[in-house]
Design a protein around this motif. Structure first.
Motif, PDB file in Angstrom:
ATOM      1  N   SER A  27       4.008   5.900  -7.018  1.00 51.50           N
ATOM      2  CA  SER A  27       5.453   5.755  -6.869  1.00 51.50           C
ATOM      3  C   SER A  27       5.806   5.699  -5.387  1.00 51.50           C
ATOM      4  O   SER A  27       4.997   6.059  -4.523  1.00 51.50           O
ATOM      5  N   ALA A  28       7.000   5.273  -5.093  1.00 52.07           N
ATOM      6  CA  ALA A  28       7.461   5.237  -3.705  1.00 52.07           C
ATOM      7  C   ALA A  28       7.460   6.645  -3.110  1.00 52.07           C
ATOM      8  O   ALA A  28       7.106   6.835  -1.946  1.00 52.07           O
ATOM      9  N   LEU A  29       7.838   7.647  -3.906  1.00 59.02           N
ATOM     10  CA  LEU A  29       7.829   9.027  -3.418  1.00 59.02           C
ATOM     11  C   LEU A  29       6.410   9.462  -3.073  1.00 59.02           C
ATOM     12  O   LEU A  29       6.169  10.042  -2.011  1.00 59.02           O
ATOM     13  N   GLU A  30       5.449   9.180  -3.957  1.00 59.95           N
ATOM     14  CA  GLU A  30       4.062   9.529  -3.668  1.00 59.95           C
ATOM     15  C   GLU A  30       3.575   8.824  -2.407  1.00 59.95           C
ATOM     16  O   GLU A  30       2.865   9.406  -1.595  1.00 59.95           O
ATOM     17  N   ALA A  31       3.957   7.582  -2.245  1.00 60.89           N
ATOM     18  CA  ALA A  31       3.555   6.837  -1.052  1.00 60.89           C
ATOM     19  C   ALA A  31       4.127   7.482   0.203  1.00 60.89           C
ATOM     20  O   ALA A  31       3.431   7.612   1.212  1.00 60.89           O
TER      21      ALA A  31
ATOM     22  N   GLY B 173       0.855  14.206   0.293  1.00 61.62           N
ATOM     23  CA  GLY B 173       0.833  13.693  -1.075  1.00 61.62           C
ATOM     24  C   GLY B 173      -0.545  13.712  -1.677  1.00 61.62           C
ATOM     25  O   GLY B 173      -1.534  14.126  -1.060  1.00 61.62           O
ATOM     26  N   LEU B 174      -0.616  13.265  -2.892  1.00 60.50           N
ATOM     27  CA  LEU B 174      -1.854  13.143  -3.616  1.00 60.50           C
ATOM     28  C   LEU B 174      -2.675  12.010  -3.036  1.00 60.50           C
ATOM     29  O   LEU B 174      -2.212  10.884  -2.946  1.00 60.50           O
TER      30      LEU B 174
ATOM     31  N   GLU C 244       0.814  -1.215   0.000  1.00 57.49           N
ATOM     32  CA  GLU C 244       0.000   0.000   0.000  1.00 57.49           C
ATOM     33  C   GLU C 244       0.850   1.268   0.000  1.00 57.49           C
ATOM     34  O   GLU C 244       0.383   2.327  -0.398  1.00 57.49           O
ATOM     35  N   ASN C 245       2.073   1.129   0.445  1.00 57.39           N
ATOM     36  CA  ASN C 245       2.960   2.288   0.528  1.00 57.39           C
ATOM     37  C   ASN C 245       3.987   2.323  -0.590  1.00 57.39           C
ATOM     38  O   ASN C 245       5.000   2.999  -0.481  1.00 57.39           O
ATOM     39  N   GLY C 246       3.737   1.590  -1.652  1.00 60.75           N
ATOM     40  CA  GLY C 246       4.543   1.718  -2.853  1.00 60.75           C
ATOM     41  C   GLY C 246       5.652   0.716  -3.050  1.00 60.75           C
ATOM     42  O   GLY C 246       6.329   0.757  -4.078  1.00 60.75           O
ATOM     43  N   ASP C 247       5.876  -0.199  -2.092  1.00 60.93           N
ATOM     44  CA  ASP C 247       6.896  -1.227  -2.324  1.00 60.93           C
ATOM     45  C   ASP C 247       6.430  -2.136  -3.457  1.00 60.93           C
ATOM     46  O   ASP C 247       5.258  -2.475  -3.552  1.00 60.93           O
ATOM     47  N   ARG C 248       7.358  -2.504  -4.306  1.00 59.74           N
ATOM     48  CA  ARG C 248       7.043  -3.399  -5.421  1.00 59.74           C
ATOM     49  C   ARG C 248       6.818  -4.809  -4.889  1.00 59.74           C
ATOM     50  O   ARG C 248       7.570  -5.290  -4.044  1.00 59.74           O
TER      51      ARG C 248
ATOM     52  N   LEU D 276       4.990  10.621   0.579  1.00 61.43           N
ATOM     53  CA  LEU D 276       4.281  11.896   0.779  1.00 61.43           C
ATOM     54  C   LEU D 276       2.890  11.639   1.351  1.00 61.43           C
ATOM     55  O   LEU D 276       2.433  12.376   2.241  1.00 61.43           O
ATOM     56  N   ASP D 277       2.204  10.619   0.869  1.00 62.10           N
ATOM     57  CA  ASP D 277       0.899  10.265   1.418  1.00 62.10           C
ATOM     58  C   ASP D 277       1.020   9.905   2.901  1.00 62.10           C
ATOM     59  O   ASP D 277       0.181  10.299   3.714  1.00 62.10           O
TER      60      ASP D 277
END
Length: 109
Positions: free
Chosen positions: A94-98, A106-107, A44-48, A100-101
């Motif tokens: 993206s990991a950056l967006e995650a 973040g968005l 949920e936080n952007g990890d692949r 920031l969220d």
């Protein structure tokens, strides 16, 4: 004293850092949450998604060597992994967006 995540067999500093980024900062917290919920947080936080990373976590929490997972057990874990991935991984974040969220700037989707 709080036990570190990396004190669990097969979970090293990189896994510990990934879990810390999603608020799981101790072995006790990880054990209480369980492998599926912890892995869902990572996704949920952007990890692949990575199947080996998932089953290593499962085996670690069972106190087993990571390569002990074979045959029907591994097949069943693959089904669980695929379900977690489908439900919790947003390939468009993206990991950056995650990150920031996670801190509330973040968005939001």
């Amino acid at each position: 004293m709080t036990e570190s995540v990396s004190s669990i067999r097969n979970l090293g500093p990189a896994y510990e850092a990934s879990l810390a980024r999603v608020g799981i900062r101790s072995a006790e917290a990880l054990r209480d949450l369980g492998a599926d919920a912890a892995y869902a947080r990572l996704l949920e936080n952007g990890d692949r998604p990575h199947f080996i990373g998932y089953y290593v976590l499962v085996m670690a929490l069972q106190g087993r060597p990571w390569n002990d997972c074979k045959g029907a057990e591994k097949d069943a874990l693959r089904v669980k992994f695929d379900t977690l991935k489908a439900k919790h991984f947003n390939k468009n974040i993206s990991a950056l967006e995650a990150d920031l969220d996670a801190i509330g700037v973040g968005l939001r989707r």
